[in-house]
Enzyme design. Structure first.
Site, PDB file in Angstrom:
ATOM      1  N   HIS A 151     -14.509  -3.013   9.807  1.00  0.00           N
ATOM      2  CA  HIS A 151     -13.903  -3.353   8.508  1.00  0.00           C
ATOM      3  C   HIS A 151     -13.559  -4.844   8.565  1.00  0.00           C
ATOM      4  CE1 HIS A 151     -11.536  -3.347   4.903  1.00  0.00           C
ATOM      5  NE2 HIS A 151     -10.475  -3.762   5.557  1.00  0.00           N
ATOM      6  N   ILE A 157       0.863  -1.193   0.000  1.00  0.00           N
ATOM      7  CA  ILE A 157       0.000   0.000   0.000  1.00  0.00           C
ATOM      8  C   ILE A 157       0.895   1.237   0.000  1.00  0.00           C
ATOM      9  CG2 ILE A 157      -1.751   1.317   1.274  1.00  0.00           C
ATOM     10  CD1 ILE A 157      -2.833  -1.341   2.334  1.00  0.00           C
ATOM     11  N   ARG A 178     -16.310   0.099  -2.620  1.00  0.00           N
ATOM     12  CA  ARG A 178     -16.682  -1.212  -3.198  1.00  0.00           C
ATOM     13  C   ARG A 178     -18.196  -1.301  -3.363  1.00  0.00           C
ATOM     14  NH1 ARG A 178     -12.539  -4.563   0.779  1.00  0.00           N
ATOM     15  NH2 ARG A 178     -10.810  -4.675  -0.703  1.00  0.00           N
ATOM     16  N   ASN A 182      -4.879  -3.752   9.475  1.00  0.00           N
ATOM     17  CA  ASN A 182      -5.918  -4.566  10.115  1.00  0.00           C
ATOM     18  C   ASN A 182      -5.453  -5.192  11.426  1.00  0.00           C
ATOM     19  OD1 ASN A 182      -8.154  -4.365   8.353  1.00  0.00           O
ATOM     20  ND2 ASN A 182      -6.949  -5.481   6.819  1.00  0.00           N
ATOM     21  N   ASP A 198     -14.461  -0.081   1.633  1.00  0.00           N
ATOM     22  CA  ASP A 198     -15.719  -0.840   1.598  1.00  0.00           C
ATOM     23  C   ASP A 198     -16.834   0.019   0.982  1.00  0.00           C
ATOM     24  OD1 ASP A 198     -14.598  -3.061   3.374  1.00  0.00           O
ATOM     25  OD2 ASP A 198     -14.327  -1.284   4.611  1.00  0.00           O
ATOM     26  N   GLN A 240       3.230   2.856  18.712  1.00  0.00           N
ATOM     27  CA  GLN A 240       3.298   4.055  17.861  1.00  0.00           C
ATOM     28  C   GLN A 240       2.409   5.184  18.377  1.00  0.00           C
ATOM     29  OE1 GLN A 240       3.097   2.654  13.781  1.00  0.00           O
ATOM     30  NE2 GLN A 240       5.137   1.757  13.960  1.00  0.00           N
TER      31      GLN A 240
HETATM   32  N1  LIG Z   1      -8.564  -0.946   6.032  1.00  0.00           N
HETATM   33  C1  LIG Z   1      -8.458  -1.369   4.791  1.00  0.00           C
HETATM   34  O1  LIG Z   1      -9.350  -1.121   3.971  1.00  0.00           O
HETATM   35  C2  LIG Z   1      -7.257  -2.144   4.310  1.00  0.00           C
HETATM   36  C3  LIG Z   1      -7.130  -2.461   2.964  1.00  0.00           C
HETATM   37  C4  LIG Z   1      -6.024  -3.170   2.529  1.00  0.00           C
HETATM   38  C5  LIG Z   1      -5.054  -3.583   3.445  1.00  0.00           C
HETATM   39  N2  LIG Z   1      -5.196  -3.271   4.749  1.00  0.00           N
HETATM   40  C6  LIG Z   1      -4.168  -3.634   5.739  1.00  0.00           C
HETATM   41  O2  LIG Z   1      -3.065  -2.719   5.603  1.00  0.00           O
HETATM   42  C7  LIG Z   1      -1.877  -3.331   6.121  1.00  0.00           C
HETATM   43  C8  LIG Z   1      -0.744  -3.185   5.118  1.00  0.00           C
HETATM   44  O3  LIG Z   1      -1.011  -3.941   3.968  1.00  0.00           O
HETATM   45  P1  LIG Z   1       0.109  -4.124   2.829  1.00  0.00           P
HETATM   46  O4  LIG Z   1      -0.510  -4.964   1.784  1.00  0.00           O
HETATM   47  O5  LIG Z   1       0.711  -2.820   2.465  1.00  0.00           O
HETATM   48  O6  LIG Z   1       1.169  -5.005   3.637  1.00  0.00           O
HETATM   49  P2  LIG Z   1       2.729  -5.190   3.341  1.00  0.00           P
HETATM   50  O7  LIG Z   1       3.163  -6.377   4.122  1.00  0.00           O
HETATM   51  O8  LIG Z   1       3.010  -5.136   1.878  1.00  0.00           O
HETATM   52  O9  LIG Z   1       3.351  -3.860   3.983  1.00  0.00           O
HETATM   53  C9  LIG Z   1       3.321  -3.610   5.338  1.00  0.00           C
HETATM   54  C10 LIG Z   1       4.600  -2.881   5.691  1.00  0.00           C
HETATM   55  O10 LIG Z   1       4.545  -2.578   7.088  1.00  0.00           O
HETATM   56  C11 LIG Z   1       5.853  -2.711   7.585  1.00  0.00           C
HETATM   57  N3  LIG Z   1       5.823  -2.804   9.037  1.00  0.00           N
HETATM   58  C12 LIG Z   1       5.647  -3.900   9.838  1.00  0.00           C
HETATM   59  N4  LIG Z   1       5.737  -3.550  11.129  1.00  0.00           N
HETATM   60  C13 LIG Z   1       5.933  -2.211  11.158  1.00  0.00           C
HETATM   61  C14 LIG Z   1       6.113  -1.276  12.199  1.00  0.00           C
HETATM   62  N5  LIG Z   1       6.116  -1.655  13.479  1.00  0.00           N
HETATM   63  N6  LIG Z   1       6.312   0.015  11.862  1.00  0.00           N
HETATM   64  C15 LIG Z   1       6.333   0.409  10.581  1.00  0.00           C
HETATM   65  N7  LIG Z   1       6.184  -0.435   9.553  1.00  0.00           N
HETATM   66  C16 LIG Z   1       5.993  -1.729   9.842  1.00  0.00           C
HETATM   67  C17 LIG Z   1       6.401  -3.963   6.894  1.00  0.00           C
HETATM   68  O11 LIG Z   1       7.814  -4.019   6.957  1.00  0.00           O
HETATM   69  C18 LIG Z   1       5.872  -3.723   5.475  1.00  0.00           C
HETATM   70  O12 LIG Z   1       6.797  -2.988   4.686  1.00  0.00           O
HETATM   71  C19 LIG Z   1      -2.267  -4.764   6.439  1.00  0.00           C
HETATM   72  O13 LIG Z   1      -2.576  -4.869   7.819  1.00  0.00           O
HETATM   73  C20 LIG Z   1      -3.518  -4.978   5.597  1.00  0.00           C
HETATM   74  O14 LIG Z   1      -4.326  -6.008   6.105  1.00  0.00           O
HETATM   75  C21 LIG Z   1      -6.295  -2.570   5.199  1.00  0.00           C
HETATM   76  O1  LIG Z   2      -9.085  -8.078   3.347  1.00  0.00           O
HETATM   77  C1  LIG Z   2      -7.963  -7.815   3.765  1.00  0.00           C
HETATM   78  O2  LIG Z   2      -7.367  -8.495   4.617  1.00  0.00           O
HETATM   79  C2  LIG Z   2      -7.248  -6.604   3.199  1.00  0.00           C
HETATM   80  C3  LIG Z   2      -8.111  -5.414   3.292  1.00  0.00           C
HETATM   81  O3  LIG Z   2      -8.630  -5.218   4.560  1.00  0.00           O
HETATM   82  C4  LIG Z   2      -9.214  -5.409   2.270  1.00  0.00           C
HETATM   83  O4  LIG Z   2     -10.376  -5.191   2.634  1.00  0.00           O
HETATM   84  O5  LIG Z   2      -8.913  -5.575   1.072  1.00  0.00           O
END
Ligand SMILES: NC(=O)c1ccc[n+]([C@@H]2O[C@H](COP(=O)([O-])OP(=O)(O)OC[C@H]3O[C@@H](n4cnc5c(N)ncnc54)[C@H](O)[C@@H]3O)[C@@H](O)[C@H]2O)c1
Ligand SMILES: O=C(O)C[C@H](O)C(=O)O
Length: 332
Positions: free
Chosen positions: A188, A17, A163, A132, A160, A113
């Site tokens: 979520h 992301i 979507r 998440n 969402d 954090q």
């Molecule tokens: N709310 C939403 O709609 C939504 C949508 C998509 C993904 N997400 C969530 O977003 C998060 C990130 O997803 P992603 O696909 O980018 O994952 P990713 O694994 O590609 O990237 C996450 C990054 O966070 C870093 N990280 C881990 N611990 C950390 C810390 N303590 N401090 C700073 N950085 C740290 C990792 O090294 C990595 O580079 C996941 O938890 C995913 O489930 C939420």
């Molecule tokens: O579903 C997941 O775990 C990633 C993210 O929250 C999403 O809704 O795409």
């Protein structure tokens, strides 16, 4: 007169992301085409080299609005004077997992954090939690940063919301921008309740209720809801990675509308601290319909809630109460 740059923190910036969102921010997608920005990017030590690569690419992209880049593995340095914090850092779920399965790893990050943000961020910093379980991470962040106003801590359910708009526009074969005022209630997670009872679509004969134009309650009350609830899992199944470009885009939408305001007559969904509206218990970060003006969100009040909606809104609140106690047990 030239505007002062806004400092935007992205945690987890070397991840998927992160890689999608930083160019959006640097191009003005989040804060508008006239707002200069300074990007603060945080990741952890094992990702330091990759983070430096992202920093190099940002320089190479020569974005006119980008006035500086801080790329660091030091959380205190990352949080220094930031006006907006997009908290993406954490671990994504894999196929077959629920979002709460990443709870124990991620809530402890948000506890740690919270104090860095509290100590070092600019006053009135706006926080968006994406990682998440997003609602519960935001709640933990709120509980461990008592001096940040609770109105400033939110989580992402705009993905969402978008979507849901996408599914309705596909079903009606209309532009997505002609559909508005869907609502995502609650978590979520797969218990979220995508509600179209107040949504409208612009047709050649004016604005009409989505329910009337779709004219298929069976679809709206079942398949539509499960498609939106399960969309994250469907993306993981297809990509073997969780959603990234749509999540980054939704995070920009969330901050843009929060800072610059929602268009007149429309609302969006945001995970915010419940004030008890619609009988949702206080003490939860729950997704509500909100309008935004002058940098403040307000929950849309007085919408009529039928029995079907009530049950679904309560079920997702119940899951958030359970997640809250699970999170607290992970932190003990
Ligand atoms: N709310 C939403 O709609 C939504 C949508 C998509 C993904 N997400 C969530 O977003 C998060 C990130 O997803 P992603 O696909 O980018 O994952 P990713 O694994 O590609 O990237 C996450 C990054 O966070 C870093 N990280 C881990 N611990 C950390 C810390 N303590 N401090 C700073 N950085 C740290 C990792 O090294 C990595 O580079 C996941 O938890 C995913 O489930 C939420
Ligand atoms: O579903 C997941 O775990 C990633 C993210 O929250 C999403 O809704 O795409």
């Amino acid at each position: 007169m030239a505007k002062n740059p806004v400092r935007v923190l992205v945690t987890g910036a070397a991840g998927q992301i992160g890689y999608a969102i930083v160019p959006m921010i640097a191009r003005g997608v989040m804060l508008g085409p006239h707002q200069p920005v300074i990007l603060h990017m945080l990741d952890i030590e094992p990702a330091a080299e990759a983070l430096n690569g992202v920093r190099m690419e940002l320089i190479d992209a020569a974005f006119p609005l980008l006035k500086g880049v801080v790329a660091t593995t030091d959380v205190e340095e990352a949080c220094k004077d930031v006006n907006i914090a997009v908290m993406v850092g954490g671990f994504p779920r894999k196929e077959g997992m629920e979002r709460k399965d990443v709870m124990s790893k991620n809530v402890s990050i948000y506890k740690a954090q919270a104090s860095a943000l509290e100590k070092h961020a600019a006053p009135n910093c706006k926080v968006l939690v994406v990682a998440n379980p997003a609602n519960t991470n935001a709640l933990i962040l709120k509980e461990f940063s008592p001096s940040i106003p609770e109105k400033n801590i939110t989580c992402l359910t705009r993905l969402d919301h978008n979507r849901a708009l996408g599914q309705i526009s596909g079903r009606l074969n209309v532009h997505v921008s002609d559909v508005k005022n869907v609502i995502i209630w609650g978590n979520h997670s797969s218990t979220q309740y995508p509600d179209v009872n107040h949504a409208t679509v612009t047709t050649s004969s004016g604005e009409k209720p989505v329910r009337e134009v779709v004219a298929d309650d069976q679809w709206l009350n079942s398949e539509f809801i499960t498609t939106v609830q399960q969309r994250g899992a469907a993306i993981i199944k297809a990509r073997k990675l969780s959603s990234a470009l749509s999540a980054a885009s939704a995070a920009c939408d969330h901050i843009r509308d929060w800072v610059l305001g929602t268009p007149k007559g429309s609302w969006v969904s945001m995970g915010v601290y419940s004030d008890g509206s619609y009988g949702i218990p206080e003490g939860l970060i729950y997704s509500f319909p909100v309008t935004c003006e002058k940098g403040e969100w307000s929950i849309v009040k007085g919408l009529k809630i039928d029995e079907f909606s009530r049950a679904k809104m309560d079920a997702t609140a119940k899951e958030l109460i359970e997640e809250k106690s699970l999170a607290k047990s992970c932190l003990n």
